[in-house]
Design an enzyme around this catalytic site. Structure first.
Site, mmCIF file in Angstrom:
data_model
loop_
_atom_site.group_PDB
_atom_site.id
_atom_site.type_symbol
_atom_site.label_atom_id
_atom_site.label_comp_id
_atom_site.label_asym_id
_atom_site.label_seq_id
_atom_site.Cartn_x
_atom_site.Cartn_y
_atom_site.Cartn_z
ATOM 1 N N ALA A 110 2.916 -0.066 -15.978
ATOM 2 C CA ALA A 110 1.651 0.642 -16.194
ATOM 3 C C ALA A 110 0.963 1.002 -14.882
ATOM 4 C CB ALA A 110 0.731 -0.203 -17.075
ATOM 5 N N LEU B 228 -0.601 -0.916 -12.541
ATOM 6 C CA LEU B 228 -1.947 -1.489 -12.590
ATOM 7 C C LEU B 228 -2.449 -2.082 -11.274
ATOM 8 C CD1 LEU B 228 -1.632 -3.306 -16.041
ATOM 9 C CD2 LEU B 228 -2.696 -1.101 -15.562
ATOM 10 N N SER B 229 -1.613 -2.130 -10.242
ATOM 11 C CA SER B 229 -1.990 -2.857 -9.027
ATOM 12 C C SER B 229 -2.077 -1.954 -7.807
ATOM 13 C CB SER B 229 -0.958 -3.962 -8.742
ATOM 14 O OG SER B 229 -1.184 -5.088 -9.525
ATOM 15 N N GLY C 70 -2.290 -0.865 -4.168
ATOM 16 C CA GLY C 70 -1.918 -1.647 -2.979
ATOM 17 C C GLY C 70 -0.534 -2.249 -3.121
ATOM 18 N N GLU D 258 -5.387 -15.908 -5.083
ATOM 19 C CA GLU D 258 -4.118 -15.450 -5.668
ATOM 20 C C GLU D 258 -3.050 -16.533 -5.588
ATOM 21 O OE1 GLU D 258 -3.354 -11.776 -6.597
ATOM 22 O OE2 GLU D 258 -5.510 -11.486 -6.735
ATOM 23 N N HIS E 161 0.144 -9.434 -0.849
ATOM 24 C CA HIS E 161 0.111 -10.895 -0.714
ATOM 25 C C HIS E 161 0.833 -11.258 0.580
ATOM 26 C CE1 HIS E 161 -0.004 -11.137 -5.380
ATOM 27 N NE2 HIS E 161 -1.198 -11.431 -4.916
ATOM 28 N N CYS F 285 8.066 -14.251 -5.666
ATOM 29 C CA CYS F 285 6.906 -14.056 -6.562
ATOM 30 C C CYS F 285 7.132 -14.758 -7.884
ATOM 31 C CB CYS F 285 6.703 -12.576 -6.879
ATOM 32 S SG CYS F 285 6.342 -11.553 -5.474
HETATM 33 O O1 SUG Z 1 -0.038 -8.758 -8.670
HETATM 34 N N1 SUG Z 1 2.438 -6.687 -10.033
HETATM 35 C C1 SUG Z 1 2.063 -7.953 -9.395
HETATM 36 C C2 SUG Z 1 3.171 -8.440 -8.474
HETATM 37 C C3 SUG Z 1 2.904 -9.827 -7.980
HETATM 38 C C4 SUG Z 1 3.845 -10.251 -6.939
HETATM 39 N N2 SUG Z 1 3.573 -11.581 -6.556
HETATM 40 C C5 SUG Z 1 3.663 -12.076 -5.303
HETATM 41 N N3 SUG Z 1 3.790 -11.292 -4.274
HETATM 42 N N4 SUG Z 1 3.602 -13.342 -5.162
HETATM 43 C C6 SUG Z 1 0.763 -7.811 -8.642
HETATM 44 O O2 SUG Z 1 0.536 -6.784 -7.999
HETATM 45 C C7 SUG Z 1 2.125 -4.883 -11.628
HETATM 46 C C8 SUG Z 1 1.907 -4.825 -13.106
HETATM 47 C C9 SUG Z 1 1.727 -3.457 -13.653
HETATM 48 O O3 SUG Z 1 1.354 -2.545 -12.914
HETATM 49 O O4 SUG Z 1 1.910 -3.317 -14.860
HETATM 50 C C10 SUG Z 1 1.702 -6.214 -11.035
HETATM 51 O O5 SUG Z 1 0.763 -6.805 -11.503
#
Ligand code: SUG
Length: 418
Positions: free
Chosen positions: A19, A21-22, A24, A162, A230, A347
């Site tokens: 989706a 959603l993040s 960056g 986080e 992160h 992750c």
């Molecule tokens: O928080 N992706 C996660 C990936 C997390 C990775 N974790 C570490 N680096 N430890 C985030 O950005 C994407 C979900 C979406 O777009 O549907 C997302 O949340």
């Protein structure tokens, strides 16, 4: 039994989808709208756990959350059927799979009361992750109910936390006193700095860490702006080894000097930008690898296939191993479905140093249990999810039934409605 490192991997949930959603997180935003493969994603995660077990490592699991999160939608005075599409996507995300963001963990040998402390991460910066913590907390309280642990609630907003993704620990042995390093961000160019120094300091105080053996280090703005949302996208530590990109930290010289003062035997492996650009490091997730100590005592790096496919990265790794660097073994795992949402091997796991006998056995796995979980995933996880399907009640019913079947298999039905 002595305390050992156990990697708890998030089982990739049946609602895994793209989706975008993040902001960056370049992989996640680039893949927005792509068709996801939840079944293949979860099986890739299981295969990674099997690979860890075959290296002689201990393995645990964390479970997919109830998605959509109806409770969260209720607090927004809506329901899944009535919610706007962006709220539906935020309620449905399978993002709890990235267990490195579940909590920050301080092993017993670092804490004042001799217990292992865990602080659930509030994940307040991203709406779709901000509602993970209540169920994560419920799972942590089950898995680590023994008196050997203390499980803390989240640091209050607005201080973003986080979890372990912004925390590193160096120690001569996993069960020996270590140096804990908290990496926070101040600015990230166009992108948010998700880990706030105030949150890191609060976690360190709650865990009863020795201030003389705790470092707070600023992540470089350049790294966040380049897509390292992160710290674990540009640095990882284990044992005596710190493995980091040249541009991971705002002031690496003073960080390294502080680390050498506290731990003279530290081995700092810094990858120069001239050999691997920040862009290549982030695209390949070279540092989002599991840096682990094998039963032989040697250090291995468990990398995503993307690292092998990136020539600058693979060349650097080959030269390091051939040159007798501290990393002696390279293991490559395919977690492409998670990678496409910006989540690499590191992750997907939360490291906890503990005596396995003190952990609720429902959260520990061996090959036989992974076989049973994989068979259930094969039978219940949707094969694909396209973005225009996320409003489909039949898909949602299937996602909810799949999670319930897994919780039933694992004997954790008390989590169904946490
Ligand atoms: O928080 N992706 C996660 C990936 C997390 C990775 N974790 C570490 N680096 N430890 C985030 O950005 C994407 C979900 C979406 O777009 O549907 C997302 O949340």
């Amino acid at each position: 039994m002595p305390r050992v490192e156990i990697n708890f991997d998030g089982i990739i949930g049946p609602s895994h989808n793209y989706a975008g959603l993040s902001p960056g997180n370049l992989a996640a935003t680039r893949n927005q709208g792509a068709v996801s493969l939840p079944r293949a994603a979860a099986l890739q995660g299981i295969a990674k756990m099997r690979a860890n077990l075959s290296l002689g490592l201990r393995q645990g699991i964390l479970l997919p959350h109830a998605r959509p999160d109806h409770r969260w939608l209720e607090t927004l005075a809506t329901s899944y059927a009535d919610a706007a599409p962006h709220l539906q996507a935020q309620a449905l995300s399978a993002s709890a799979m990235w267990a490195a963001n579940a909590a920050t963990v301080s092993p017993a040998s670092d804490t004042e009361d001799g217990r292992c402390h865990l602080s659930v991460a509030n994940l307040v910066t991203m709406p779709h992750r901000s509602h993970e913590w209540p169920e994560t907390l419920a799972q942590l309280r089950l898995a680590f109910a023994h008196d050997a642990f203390r499980v803390h609630g989240p640091v209050p907003a607005p201080f973003g936390d986080e979890g372990a993704a912004n925390h590193m620990r160096l120690a001569p042995e996993h069960d020996a006193p270590g140096v804990e390093v908290f990496v926070y961000g101040i600015s990230g160019g166009p992108f948010p700095a998700r880990q706030h120094r105030e949150a890191s300091e609060a976690v360190a105080r709650r865990h009863g860490l020795d201030p003389a053996r705790t470092l707070f280090v600023q992540q470089s703005e350049e790294a966040i702006a380049a897509g390292a949302f992160h710290n674990d996208v540009v640095a990882v530590a284990n044992g005596r080894v710190l493995f980091a990109h040249e541009h991971a930290f705002a002031d690496e010289e003073s960080f390294y000097a502080g680390l050498r003062r506290l731990m003279p035997e530290v081995e700092i492996v810094e990858v120069p930008a001239a050999a691997v650009s920040l862009a290549d490091a982030i695209a390949s997730y070279l540092f989002n690898a599991q840096l682990v100590t094998l039963p032989s005592g040697e250090t291995a790096l468990i990398l995503p296939t993307e690292a092998r496919a990136t020539p600058s990265v693979w060349n650097w790794l080959q030269a390091h191993v051939a040159g007798n660097g501290p990393i002696r073994h390279l293991e490559v795992v395919d977690v492409r479905q998670s990678m496409a949402n910006g989540g690499g091997p590191a992750c997907l796991r939360l490291r906890v140093v503990a005596d396995p006998a003190t952990v609720d056995p429902r959260f520990l796995v061996d090959d036989a249990k992974l076989d049973r979980i994989a068979a259930l995933i094969e039978a219940h996880w949707p094969e694909t999810i396209a973005q225009d399907e996320i409003g489909d009640p039949a898909l949602i019913a299937r996602i909810e039934a799949a999670r319930c079947a897994l919780l039933d298999l694992l004997g954790t039905v008390e989590l169904i409605d946490r």
